[in-house]
Design an enzyme around this catalytic site. Structure first.
Site, mmCIF file in Angstrom:
data_model
loop_
_atom_site.group_PDB
_atom_site.id
_atom_site.type_symbol
_atom_site.label_atom_id
_atom_site.label_comp_id
_atom_site.label_asym_id
_atom_site.label_seq_id
_atom_site.Cartn_x
_atom_site.Cartn_y
_atom_site.Cartn_z
ATOM 1 N N ASP A 295 -0.842 17.713 -17.058
ATOM 2 C CA ASP A 295 -1.065 16.317 -16.700
ATOM 3 C C ASP A 295 0.123 15.866 -15.848
ATOM 4 O O ASP A 295 1.205 15.601 -16.362
ATOM 5 C CB ASP A 295 -1.180 15.485 -17.979
ATOM 6 N N LYS B 66 -1.923 7.858 -10.181
ATOM 7 C CA LYS B 66 -0.754 7.010 -9.947
ATOM 8 C C LYS B 66 -0.271 7.072 -8.494
ATOM 9 O O LYS B 66 -0.885 6.485 -7.615
ATOM 10 C CB LYS B 66 0.343 7.354 -10.944
ATOM 11 N N PHE C 24 0.807 11.255 -23.691
ATOM 12 C CA PHE C 24 -0.118 10.188 -23.299
ATOM 13 C C PHE C 24 -0.974 10.713 -22.155
ATOM 14 O O PHE C 24 -0.454 11.193 -21.151
ATOM 15 C CB PHE C 24 0.647 8.940 -22.847
#
Length: 404
Positions: A224, A253, A139
């Site tokens: 990532d 995040k 993702f």
């Protein structure tokens, strides 16, 4: 029952229905605890999906935001600003990187990374070298490009045609990757721990093999670290414990501790392909976000705090193993640091949401990673007593689901 100007029912009236939030509406947070509109208290094991790395309303972050809020909020990118430069310097001093690009989210950081990978290949090898290889169950965000690179077809359905030149293969399978790579490959994109895909860590030998294949094919390695970075694994970034160095790394995040910010980190050599006017962001690198993120990284990048993340992992794991000995509900407990996945046995497949709902009734905020994996991504500084209390609440929730 208290009366409120807005409540959960308001969501259905005014919001696009792409989310299905829980019935309760949080209104206040402190540390690892949240209170809703009715005053009910919850322990937070979700951390805003691995975002609130220092809990809710951390005093140092509040001070940084207030101070910057009285000085300078926004400038166009015709100018730079001190917090952005200081944050970039801090990230460079702490990682492999020579250059930083700031944006507002993980998806934007990945969008920038994928564009840069293609531009670098175009500049150095020509237009034929454009293929990006990613992994099933990965993702990387919700933009059209990032959902295409992500390895979950459901997120692309209804949005076709999607960008071309993106290939997928099996995570942790080096031979499958080897068969897919060629002189057309410009980059391999991987999460050191697949988060949304079920909290699946990369095998160290696999990720080292990925690095070697990238070198053989003159392809860039893009990691990532939107979910795995900023202390989540007990190191500032997960790559530091894997024995590999990426060419491009993305962060978001936890980088802002709850304030929206994303960053793409890279080397001088690769950064040259993002020359003047090639990419941009209106709000990226704004003083407010950078001032908060600067305080976040200064706080997290502390040897004692990072060591404690591993200790807290052991505490979570001990509780989960104890529950499993009673209920036989978990097939596997995996992850690193405070990104933990507990996979349900086949008997309870599809029951992840039921456990989340039962946990909420007990006053615990929890996550899933797919329908069959409970995911824990709490504050990196969650007190041990909050872990113990929250796990007691989880055990009550599991007992409810098992006996249903």
């Amino acid at each position: 029952m208290l009366e409120h100007a807005v409540d959960r029912s308001t969501f259905n009236q005014v919001m696009v229905p792409n989310y299905a939030p829980q019935a309760m509406v949080p209104v206040r947070g402190k540390g690892s605890r949240i209170w809703d509109q009715e005053g009910k208290e919850y322990l937070d094991f979700a951390g805003g999906i691995a975002v609130n790395a220092l809990g809710h309303c951390h005093p140092a972050l509040i001070d940084a935001l207030k101070k910057q809020g009285e000085e300078l909020w926004h400038l166009s990118n015709v100018y730079t600003n001190e917090p952005a430069l200081e944050l970039a310097q801090q990230l460079i001093n702490s990682t492999f990187a020579d250059k930083v690009f700031f944006c507002n989210s993980g998806a934007e950081a990945n969008e920038a990374a994928f564009k840069l990978a293609r531009k670098y290949a175009y500049d150095n090898f020509g237009p034929e070298k454009h293929e990006i290889v990613s992994f099933y169950q990965s993702f990387h965000g919700r933009t059209l490009f990032t959902v295409t690179v992500g390895g979950q077809k459901k997120y692309c359905e209804g949005f076709e045609p999607v960008p071309g030149g993106v290939l997928h293969t099996t995570y942790n399978d080096l031979e499958a990757l080897k068969a897919l790579m060629s002189d057309r490959t410009c980059a391999v994109v991987a999460e050191p721990i697949q988060g949304e895909g079920g909290v699946i860590p990369a095998d160290p030998e696999f990720i080292k093999g990925v690095r070697e294949l990238c070198d053989q094919h003159n392809a860039l390695l893009v990691l990532d670290e939107v979910q795995s970075g900023m202390g989540r694994t007990g190191q500032l970034f997960a790559y530091m414990g894997l024995g590999v160095t990426p060419d491009i790394l993305t962060s978001a995040k936890s980088l802002g501790g709850g304030f929206p910010i994303g960053a793409m980190l890279t080397t001088n050599k690769v950064a040259e392909s993002f020359g003047f006017g090639t990419h941009g962001s209106t709000y990226g690198g704004n003083p407010l976000a950078c001032a908060v993120a600067l305080e976040v990284i200064k706080t997290i990048n502390d040897p004692q705090l990072l060591a404690n993340v591993s200790n807290k992992h052991d505490r979570f794991r001990k509780h989960l193993e104890s529950m499993n000995s009673k209920y036989g509900i978990f097939a596997d407990v995996r992850g690193k640091g405070l990104l933990i996945g507990a996979e349900l046995v086949e008997k309870y497949h599809g029951k992840g949401k039921d456990i989340l709902a039962a946990a909420a009734d007990e006053g615990l905020m929890l996550l899933v990673a797919g329908p069959n994996v409970l995911r824990f991504a709490p504050s990196l500084i969650i007190p041990d007593e909050d872990i113990d209390e929250g796990m007691a609440r989880l055990e009550k929730a599991i007992a409810t689901v098992v006996s249903a």
